[in-house]
Motif scaffolding. Structure first.
Motif, mmCIF file in Angstrom:
data_model
loop_
_atom_site.group_PDB
_atom_site.id
_atom_site.type_symbol
_atom_site.label_atom_id
_atom_site.label_comp_id
_atom_site.label_asym_id
_atom_site.label_seq_id
_atom_site.Cartn_x
_atom_site.Cartn_y
_atom_site.Cartn_z
ATOM 1 N N UNK A 4 0.835 -1.201 0.000
ATOM 2 C CA UNK A 4 0.000 0.000 0.000
ATOM 3 C C UNK A 4 0.871 1.252 0.000
ATOM 4 N N UNK A 5 0.509 2.205 -0.849
ATOM 5 C CA UNK A 5 1.127 3.528 -0.845
ATOM 6 C C UNK A 5 0.111 4.517 -0.296
ATOM 7 N N UNK A 6 0.488 5.263 0.748
ATOM 8 C CA UNK A 6 -0.377 6.278 1.350
ATOM 9 C C UNK A 6 -0.005 7.636 0.775
ATOM 10 N N UNK A 7 -0.950 8.296 0.134
ATOM 11 C CA UNK A 7 -0.708 9.616 -0.462
ATOM 12 C C UNK A 7 -1.528 10.631 0.320
ATOM 13 N N UNK A 8 -0.849 11.451 1.109
ATOM 14 C CA UNK A 8 -1.491 12.393 2.033
ATOM 15 C C UNK A 8 -0.509 13.517 2.321
ATOM 16 N N UNK A 9 -0.965 14.783 2.168
ATOM 17 C CA UNK A 9 -0.033 15.901 2.316
ATOM 18 C C UNK A 9 0.345 16.180 3.762
ATOM 19 N N UNK A 10 -0.500 15.824 4.728
ATOM 20 C CA UNK A 10 -0.200 16.029 6.143
ATOM 21 C C UNK A 10 0.521 14.790 6.674
ATOM 22 N N UNK A 11 1.775 14.941 7.054
ATOM 23 C CA UNK A 11 2.570 13.775 7.442
ATOM 24 C C UNK A 11 2.018 13.102 8.691
ATOM 25 N N UNK A 17 -2.887 6.946 9.016
ATOM 26 C CA UNK A 17 -3.456 6.048 8.009
ATOM 27 C C UNK A 17 -2.544 4.840 7.778
ATOM 28 N N UNK A 18 -1.247 5.068 7.813
ATOM 29 C CA UNK A 18 -0.313 3.953 7.658
ATOM 30 C C UNK A 18 -0.432 2.988 8.826
ATOM 31 N N UNK A 19 -0.560 3.538 10.040
ATOM 32 C CA UNK A 19 -0.690 2.682 11.224
ATOM 33 C C UNK A 19 -1.988 1.883 11.172
ATOM 34 N N UNK A 45 8.259 3.423 -8.782
ATOM 35 C CA UNK A 45 9.385 2.775 -8.096
ATOM 36 C C UNK A 45 8.948 1.569 -7.270
ATOM 37 N N UNK A 46 7.906 1.728 -6.499
ATOM 38 C CA UNK A 46 7.515 0.717 -5.515
ATOM 39 C C UNK A 46 6.472 -0.271 -6.029
ATOM 40 N N UNK A 47 5.762 0.130 -7.079
ATOM 41 C CA UNK A 47 4.721 -0.717 -7.674
ATOM 42 C C UNK A 47 3.748 -1.268 -6.620
ATOM 43 N N UNK A 48 3.080 -0.388 -5.899
ATOM 44 C CA UNK A 48 2.118 -0.847 -4.880
ATOM 45 C C UNK A 48 0.916 -1.510 -5.529
ATOM 46 N N UNK A 49 0.233 -2.334 -4.754
ATOM 47 C CA UNK A 49 -1.008 -2.949 -5.224
ATOM 48 C C UNK A 49 -2.195 -2.024 -5.028
ATOM 49 N N UNK A 50 -2.092 -1.138 -4.020
ATOM 50 C CA UNK A 50 -3.199 -0.273 -3.652
ATOM 51 C C UNK A 50 -2.676 1.087 -3.229
ATOM 52 N N UNK A 51 -3.369 2.138 -3.636
ATOM 53 C CA UNK A 51 -3.056 3.503 -3.213
ATOM 54 C C UNK A 51 -4.207 4.026 -2.360
ATOM 55 N N UNK A 52 -3.877 4.598 -1.205
ATOM 56 C CA UNK A 52 -4.848 5.308 -0.373
ATOM 57 C C UNK A 52 -4.610 6.787 -0.622
ATOM 58 N N UNK A 53 -5.563 7.445 -1.250
ATOM 59 C CA UNK A 53 -5.321 8.753 -1.861
ATOM 60 C C UNK A 53 -6.199 9.854 -1.283
ATOM 61 N N UNK A 54 -5.555 10.958 -0.899
ATOM 62 C CA UNK A 54 -6.254 12.154 -0.449
ATOM 63 C C UNK A 54 -6.639 12.998 -1.666
ATOM 64 N N UNK A 55 -7.647 13.837 -1.512
ATOM 65 C CA UNK A 55 -8.071 14.703 -2.615
ATOM 66 C C UNK A 55 -7.214 15.953 -2.717
#
Length: 219
Positions: A4-11, A17-19, A45-55
């Motif tokens: 899973x790749x987590x895409x979120x601007x607030x670290x 979300x990662x936890x 680079x990482x070729x994730x199976x799933x992306x969790x994406x913020x707007x």
């Protein structure tokens, strides 16, 4: 293991979300990204199976990024207006979860996604209509957990979370002791999980006395 790749601007939110994701069996966070540009690079680079994406990303709207991605994506966003939801689904989002949400909310959708992915992991096999319909139903099994009449959604979620995180089978007495609720209450909620297929029920035989039911998370 589903990457899973987590895409979120607030670290800080990204870390939460990662936890949440790492708590779900079979899922591993392979990376995070704070911008659309970083997300594109990490997908390559990482070729994730799933992306969790913020707007809302600083360099581009997540929905615009979604249209360019060739990877399964679930939206995790504060945007709940109908045009944004329609645009996300039209761009290919498999699910849409509005912030703020709980670990159980995300876990339910991830578990449903894993089952959906498993049903479609048939290589080049042609699927019949029943198989396609089943996969689509399974994908949204976690959207609104079914709670039998007379049961509390909060208690149902606590019992489900306790069983999901257990290392092996648990009895009603063990779940009751862990959560501080009555044994009969735990038994009722565990039986409901077994009835809808979320948990498997078996018998545990002790050295003396009657056997007791034990439950194992199936998702």
């Amino acid at each position: 293991m589903i990457g899973v790749l987590v895409v979120e601007d607030d670290f800080r939110v990204a870390a939460v979300h990662a936890a949440f994701t790492e708590q779900v069996g079979g899922f591993k966070v392979v990376g995070t990204a704070r911008t659309a540009a970083q997300a594109r690079a990490k997908v390559a680079e990482l070729k994730p199976d799933l992306v969790l994406l913020d707007t809302y990303l600083p360099d581009q709207l997540g929905i615009e990024l979604l249209a360019d991605l060739r990877v399964d994506t679930i939206m995790l966003t504060a945007a709940s207006d109908a045009p944004t939801v329609r645009a996300a689904l039209a761009a290919g989002a498999l699910n849409y979860l509005v912030k703020p949400f709980t670990a159980a909310d995300l876990a339910a959708r991830l578990t449903a996604y894993a089952r959906y992915r498993g049903l479609l992991a048939a290589g080049d096999k042609n699927l019949d209509q029943d198989e396609i319909d089943r996969a689509l139903r399974v994908l949204h099994d976690g959207d609104k957990p079914s709670v039998p009449k007379g049961q509390s959604p909060v208690t149902a979620r606590l019992v489900a979370d306790a069983l999901r995180s257990a290392d092996g089978s648990r009895s009603a007495a063990e779940i009751a002791a862990q959560l501080g609720i009555g044994r009969a209450t735990a038994q009722r909620y565990l039986a409901a999980l077994a009835a809808d297929g979320t948990a498997a029920m078996g018998l545990r035989y002790g050295t003396t006395g009657r056997p007791e039911h034990e439950y194992t998370w199936r998702g």
